[in-house]
Design an enzyme around this catalytic site. Sequence first.
Site, short mmCIF file in Angstrom:
data_model
loop_
_atom_site.label_atom_id
_atom_site.label_comp_id
_atom_site.label_asym_id
_atom_site.label_seq_id
_atom_site.Cartn_x
_atom_site.Cartn_y
_atom_site.Cartn_z
N LYS A 90 1.08 -1.33 0.04
CA LYS A 90 0.11 0.12 -0.11
C LYS A 90 0.94 1.33 0.04
O LYS A 90 2.03 1.39 0.70
CB LYS A 90 -0.92 0.00 1.42
CG LYS A 90 -1.99 1.21 1.37
CD LYS A 90 -2.87 0.80 2.59
CE LYS A 90 -4.17 1.87 2.39
NZ LYS A 90 -4.92 1.45 3.71
N SER B 184 -9.76 1.32 2.51
CA SER B 184 -8.67 2.00 1.50
C SER B 184 -7.58 1.21 0.73
O SER B 184 -7.21 1.90 0.15
CB SER B 184 -8.27 3.28 2.44
OG SER B 184 -7.31 2.75 3.34
N SER C 271 -10.30 -1.14 6.72
CA SER C 271 -9.59 -0.96 5.21
C SER C 271 -8.63 -2.09 5.05
O SER C 271 -8.14 -2.23 3.59
CB SER C 271 -8.53 0.22 5.44
OG SER C 271 -9.33 1.30 5.44
#
Length: 551
Positions: free
Chosen positions: A152, A230, A254
């Site tokens: 990420k 996310s 997330s």
Amino acid sequence: MTVEARQDMAVDAPQDMAIDRRWFLSRMAAVWAAAGAGTLLGGGALAAPALAHGGGSGGGSVWEGAYAKTIRRAALGDPTELTISEAAAAFRRRLLRPVDLMEAYLERLGKFEEIYKAFLWRPTDAELLAAARKVRLDSRSTPLAGILTAEKDNYYTKGIPTTAMSPVYADFVPEYDSTVHARLKAAGAIMMGKAAMGPLASGRARLADGTATTVNAWTPDDIRYSPSGSSGGTATAVAGRLSTSGTGTQTGGSITSPSQAQNLTGLKPTFGRASLFGIVPLTFTRDHPGPLARDAMDAAIMLQSFAGPDKNDPRTLGMPPVPNLVKAATVYTQRGKPKVRWATTVGYPPDFLSGANAETLPMRQSLLDTLVKVGCRVEEVPYPADWDLLSGLSSTAGEATNMFLPFLRKDVSLFADRLPGFLNGMFRSSDNYMKMLQARYQFLRLVLDQVFDKCDVFLTGTVFDGIGLPLIAFPYGMGVDTTTGLPVPRGTTLGAPPFGEERLLAVIAAYQAVTDHHLRRPPDPTVSAARARSFTAPYKVPADYDASDET
């Protein structure tokens, strides 16, 4: 069960059975008090992270069981289908070389990344092939040697842009690696690229003007379907077979939400189990790093490699030692049949069944029946009084604003569609924030005293994020969108008491040993999808889009 098996289970009790819950209450209260007092980590002035592996490294016993005993023939035919465990076993048996695995992934990336848009930054193909050729497998290698990961874009990567997909960090190039990234590299993993994410860890991946980018790997031809967030870029990369596994962060769903949306097994560990050093923060008390993987074993291998204390993150210090997570995820058998490793009561709330619709009800009932089949005891556990009130008082607005005040004072336009939420935090009074922290403490007491006194693990949503308890998301069926006819993965989350990752992994490993939901892969994108993305206006996230559901 034999006497020897009973003795093994007694001696090998999961760590959550030995944790003093009052100790965890006190610890979390101290963390939240520090946040309330403004004792926050800036991150930039601290030393580079230590590389020690939390669960042991090299050829030690911690990795015993991490290598698949059997490798699916179909996966050998297409190496991008392999799990970490299978790929590591194939390397060991010389059925596959790391460069073969890399070449297979690069072929898919060349075909489909233009549609998936899972990555914000990638090394060149030549650089990735060179990295794969350098992998040397020996007795000191971990199962991650030569394995490909998506990380990420809020994880610091030395000399590589780390933007959190936000104009706030548009030009940021870290001078050191995050602890998690450093430990994955030390374990031999090769980073395929920095995965797209919701701006500043909120909602689906999108540009500053609201244009959605990353697609859900299960609906690659229709960008309107969210990959969830996310950590949606990581989820799409793993589900779409652009990487073998990946990392995400969770503040309010997330890791678990994208895992459910894309048929993955995502593990959010106990708060403090893994270091947040070198990760763009959202809050001081609710952020969690963790893996998004294809099954329980892969999630265990990932977390085993980077969990553990880090002198640069005091939230990780003084914790119980990291147990053998790989062993917990190794399928336990009795008389040749998969069974849960430890006697476990699985609790589920009344609305798990009563709130299901005609499609999901039989799937959920089948889930409960299968858990019984592998040796779990299943019981309905009612919500305690004040559950709705206390679980809803865990807003992150004040904390997130506090983390980004210098940037807000510099230029509010950098925050784009995230600005209203951050401004809301500026108007939160200190007494309001302290009441929220007190409510969080009361909710933690409620869960420990009135839920986990009746069960060992609990089927729940993301409400455990705010109180730091571990969660694992996993698939339990496949639905169909009635409008489009497209396949829609169905997943849920299982929560545990503090440091209950072992128990969660053991339950899901047993469940996945007798089901195949986690083995299902999404359809490849079509050529027409690439043309549509190229010649039509990009999809804009609706103006009333509420990113708080995918924080």
